[in-house]
Structures are given as C-alpha cells and as structure tokens.
Design an enzyme around this catalytic site. Sequence first.
Site, mmCIF file in Angstrom:
data_model
loop_
_atom_site.group_PDB
_atom_site.id
_atom_site.type_symbol
_atom_site.label_atom_id
_atom_site.label_comp_id
_atom_site.label_asym_id
_atom_site.label_seq_id
_atom_site.Cartn_x
_atom_site.Cartn_y
_atom_site.Cartn_z
ATOM 1 N N SER A 124 0.381 -1.031 0.083
ATOM 2 C CA SER A 124 -0.146 -0.096 -0.317
ATOM 3 C C SER A 124 0.884 1.476 0.088
ATOM 4 C CB SER A 124 -1.049 0.541 1.160
ATOM 5 O OG SER A 124 -1.440 1.155 1.168
ATOM 6 N N TYR A 149 -2.214 -1.386 11.236
ATOM 7 C CA TYR A 149 -2.099 -1.877 9.432
ATOM 8 C C TYR A 149 -1.593 -1.793 8.431
ATOM 9 C CZ TYR A 149 -3.723 -1.753 5.003
ATOM 10 O OH TYR A 149 -3.729 -2.115 3.406
ATOM 11 N N LYS A 153 2.002 -3.608 7.046
ATOM 12 C CA LYS A 153 2.359 -4.141 5.562
ATOM 13 C C LYS A 153 3.551 -3.417 5.094
ATOM 14 C CE LYS A 153 -1.537 -4.312 3.328
ATOM 15 N NZ LYS A 153 -1.878 -6.064 2.624
HETATM 16 P P1 NAD Z 1 -11.152 -7.230 1.563
HETATM 17 O O1 NAD Z 1 -11.330 -7.334 2.857
HETATM 18 O O2 NAD Z 1 -11.767 -7.056 0.546
HETATM 19 O O3 NAD Z 1 -10.044 -8.607 0.791
HETATM 20 C C1 NAD Z 1 -9.243 -9.306 1.269
HETATM 21 C C2 NAD Z 1 -10.396 -10.758 1.006
HETATM 22 O O4 NAD Z 1 -8.753 -11.417 2.222
HETATM 23 C C3 NAD Z 1 -11.150 -11.450 1.924
HETATM 24 O O5 NAD Z 1 -11.567 -11.658 1.474
HETATM 25 C C4 NAD Z 1 -10.812 -12.247 3.612
HETATM 26 O O6 NAD Z 1 -11.850 -12.646 3.433
HETATM 27 C C5 NAD Z 1 -9.791 -12.410 3.481
HETATM 28 N N1 NAD Z 1 -8.840 -12.542 4.377
HETATM 29 C C6 NAD Z 1 -8.242 -12.238 5.461
HETATM 30 N N2 NAD Z 1 -7.672 -12.583 5.837
HETATM 31 C C7 NAD Z 1 -7.895 -13.660 6.114
HETATM 32 C C8 NAD Z 1 -7.146 -14.537 5.810
HETATM 33 N N3 NAD Z 1 -5.738 -14.901 7.524
HETATM 34 N N4 NAD Z 1 -7.013 -16.128 6.248
HETATM 35 C C9 NAD Z 1 -7.746 -16.418 4.535
HETATM 36 N N5 NAD Z 1 -8.224 -15.171 3.969
HETATM 37 C C10 NAD Z 1 -8.284 -14.035 4.482
HETATM 38 O O7 NAD Z 1 -9.766 -6.315 0.717
HETATM 39 P P2 NAD Z 1 -9.459 -5.775 -0.584
HETATM 40 O O8 NAD Z 1 -9.542 -3.979 -0.453
HETATM 41 O O9 NAD Z 1 -10.093 -6.434 -1.839
HETATM 42 O O10 NAD Z 1 -7.550 -5.672 -0.171
HETATM 43 C C11 NAD Z 1 -6.882 -7.090 -0.601
HETATM 44 C C12 NAD Z 1 -5.561 -6.814 0.133
HETATM 45 O O11 NAD Z 1 -4.863 -5.844 -0.414
HETATM 46 C C13 NAD Z 1 -5.775 -6.796 1.648
HETATM 47 O O12 NAD Z 1 -3.714 -7.168 1.852
HETATM 48 C C14 NAD Z 1 -5.071 -4.733 1.754
HETATM 49 O O13 NAD Z 1 -4.386 -4.479 3.179
HETATM 50 C C15 NAD Z 1 -4.385 -4.502 0.065
HETATM 51 N N6 NAD Z 1 -5.042 -2.908 -0.019
HETATM 52 C C16 NAD Z 1 -6.375 -2.550 -0.119
HETATM 53 C C17 NAD Z 1 -6.161 -1.027 -0.402
HETATM 54 C C18 NAD Z 1 -7.882 -0.799 -0.520
HETATM 55 O O14 NAD Z 1 -8.192 0.510 -0.477
HETATM 56 N N7 NAD Z 1 -8.530 -1.750 -0.452
HETATM 57 C C19 NAD Z 1 -5.410 -0.193 -0.733
HETATM 58 C C20 NAD Z 1 -3.964 -0.560 -0.344
HETATM 59 C C21 NAD Z 1 -3.876 -2.471 -0.011
#
Ligand code: NAD
Length: 338
Positions: A124, A149, A153
């Site tokens: 991120s 958080y 990362k």
């Molecule tokens: P999201 O919560 O929709 O997706 C994450 C998925 O991981 C979910 O389906 C959840 O059920 C699953 N999950 C969580 N912990 C788990 C575990 N221990 N074992 C198995 N599954 C697990 O989030 P997203 O927005 O799709 O984000 C995906 C990734 O991108 C994350 O790592 C997040 O930190 C990163 N990210 C997201 C953003 C954003 O703004 N959405 C920005 C930067 C980074």
Amino acid sequence: MKILVTGGAGYIGSHTTLALLEAGYEVVVLDNLCNSSDAALHAVEAICGKSARMIRGDVCDRALLDRIFREQRIDAVLHFAGLKAVGESVRKPLDYYENNVGGSITLCQAMAAAGVFRLVFSSSATVYGEPEQMPIREDFPTGIPTNPYGQSKLIVENVLRDLSQAEPRWRIALLRYFNPIGAHHSGHMGEDPNGIPNNLLPYISQVAVGSLPELSIFGDDYPTIDGTGVRDYIHVVDLADGHLKALQSIAERPGIHTWNLGTGDGYSVMQVLQAFEQASGRAVPYRVMPRRSGDIAESWADASKAAKELGWKATRSLQDMVTDTWRWQSNHPRGYLQ
Ligand code: NAD
Ligand code: UDP
C-alpha cells in the site's frame, strides 16, 4: 499456469481472479471469508463462464497450505488475504499482526517448502508515510506508519526483502496500491464492505443509495486545490490488470521489485464527490468535519516505473470509476446480499 489467490473472494482479489480466468490462468482461491462471501466468486463465474476453485480456510493454517501446494501444483501466488481497516487495527493490533504478518510468513514458509517462489504481494502507498514531495516514486524512503495496519504492510515488505536476499530463487513483486475504487463494468461485482465503510467511495455511494444519511468530509483546510484531501484513485479493474503484468514480469525477473499502482493523477474529496453526483444524478449531502487523525493532505503516484517495466498503465478515468461504482451500488444496494 495455476495461480493461488489468497483473499480471492475480497474486493480486489475477486476482480483479479476474474482477470486471471479471462486471461486463461487456472485459479485456486484461498479465503476464510472473514470480510467477504463466495457470492463474489459466483459473480466471477457468471461474468466469464469459468470458475476458480474455492478453498475456505485461513492463510495462517500451515497444514492447509501444505495440502494445497501438494495437491494443486501451484506455479505462483497472489497474496491479497489480510485485514485492512485502519481504525480496527489500532484497537486490535494483534489480529492485524497475526493475519497480515503471521499469515504472510506462514504462506512464504509453505511456498518455499513446496518449491514455489513467485509471489505478488498487496502492499500500500501507506508505507510512504508523509512524503515531502509529490508525485511519490518507489525510491522514496518509506515512512513511519501511524497505525498497525500500515506497520503490518511495511513489516511484510521488509520480511520479503530479507527473504529475497537470503534465497535468490524468490521472485517477488511488492505492489503499492494507491486508492482502489470502482467496480466491474457489468455492475455485478464491486466493493461490499462490512458495516459502516471507512473509505471515501463506499461511503459516498451508501449515502447516495440512502443507506447512510450524510458524508463527513474530514477537513477542508488542507493546503490543496479546495482544502480537502487529495488522493490517487485507481479503478479496481486497472489494478487487477497490473497484477497480471506483475506476474508476467517476475517470471522473467528474479529478485524483488516494487511498483506503484496508481494513475499519476490526484483528485480532492470534493472533486470525487462532484464526479459521483454527476454520474449518479443524485445529490450527496455532506458535512465538513475536523481532519481525521493520521490522514495526510495529498498522495499521488509517479506511475512511470510500472509503465516502463511492466508495460502497464491505468486507462480508466475518474468518471469511469464513479460511474462503475454507482452501477454496482444501485444494482446491489446491500452488496452481494441483493
Ligand atoms: P478485502 O477485505 O475485500 O479482501 C481481503 C480478503 O482476504 C477477504 O476476502 C478476506 O475474507 C480475506 N482474508 C482476510 N484474512 C484472511 C486470512 N487470514 N486467511 C484467508 N483469507 C483472509 O480487501 P481488499 O480491498 O480486496 O484488499 C486486498 C489486499 O489489498 C489487502 O491485503 C489489503 O490490505 C490490500 N490493500 C487494499 C487497499 C484498498 O484500499 N482496498 C489499499 C492498499 C492495499
Ligand atoms: N474521507 C472523507 N470522508 C470519509 C472517508 C474519507 O472525507 O468518510 C477522505 C479522507 O480524509 C481522505 C480521502 O477521503 O482525504 C480518502 O480516504 P480513504 O479512507 O478512502 O483512503 P486513504 O487514502 O485514507 O487510505
């Protein structure tokens, strides 16, 4: 090629699963559904006519990972699984370190044991902290994240760097996302946050659809174009494409590589709100509130490294992003439940 997508039922993971299936990859999703449901994967199947194999389970479960690698002959891993709510991470730091850091370490251990060394990690722009200048390049120093958080990362990035130093067979992409928004243009896949959204776009769209009364704008006294915070919003389908390019690139590129995934353009909260109102034809009531703690004034990417090295560039405009968000939200006012 067979790809393991951890967190593949989530917002970005499901859009990337769709892109992988459309490009001809086989996909195995591992997700514990703690922040998603398998409805997203049903939507993927309805859109492209192909399905990912869904395994419900935890990325912290080493025995399960070992079984998946033994049975599935995985070639590479896209690692999305993790917890992502900044405020919650302050209240429950151990959950964040366990899932995001612990889960990533367990995954790498299982990968190494199985001889799988290609990994794309969801990082991120938060790892940059508060940079002194814009746009943000990958060689800027990382900052000091203000919450667990962000820390998680940065810690995982550092763990993966050490790993690639220690074992040259690893090929790792650290993808630093800016602000993913938008939805698949079909209107049948999108962001479906649990409870009250933390992020701007889901909040705006839930106000527009009548689920929430008004938007709080966190601060209008920043040194920006109109005083509201500026971010680099990127369409989730462009982001998904960036993962495919990164996957292809690390096949030819040993070592560890960092790429910003952003558009290179910044928009203020007010500009996003206006674009959304135009796309939806609905007025979104708002109130200006004090700044949110931990927020920075502005953040946008220098996206030229990804353009040069991955041959990837975001192509969808802010108007596309808000139009697609609204199509999804108005089709599915209660997310995948409806
Ligand atoms: P999201 O919560 O929709 O997706 C994450 C998925 O991981 C979910 O389906 C959840 O059920 C699953 N999950 C969580 N912990 C788990 C575990 N221990 N074992 C198995 N599954 C697990 O989030 P997203 O927005 O799709 O984000 C995906 C990734 O991108 C994350 O790592 C997040 O930190 C990163 N990210 C997201 C953003 C954003 O703004 N959405 C920005 C930067 C980074
Ligand atoms: N924001 C806002 N109201 C909200 C949510 C967000 O004014 O309900 C602002 C926030 O202050 C920031 C921008 O919108 O300037 C993007 O915030 P978001 O939480 O979506 O992403 P961040 O960049 O903080 O990860």
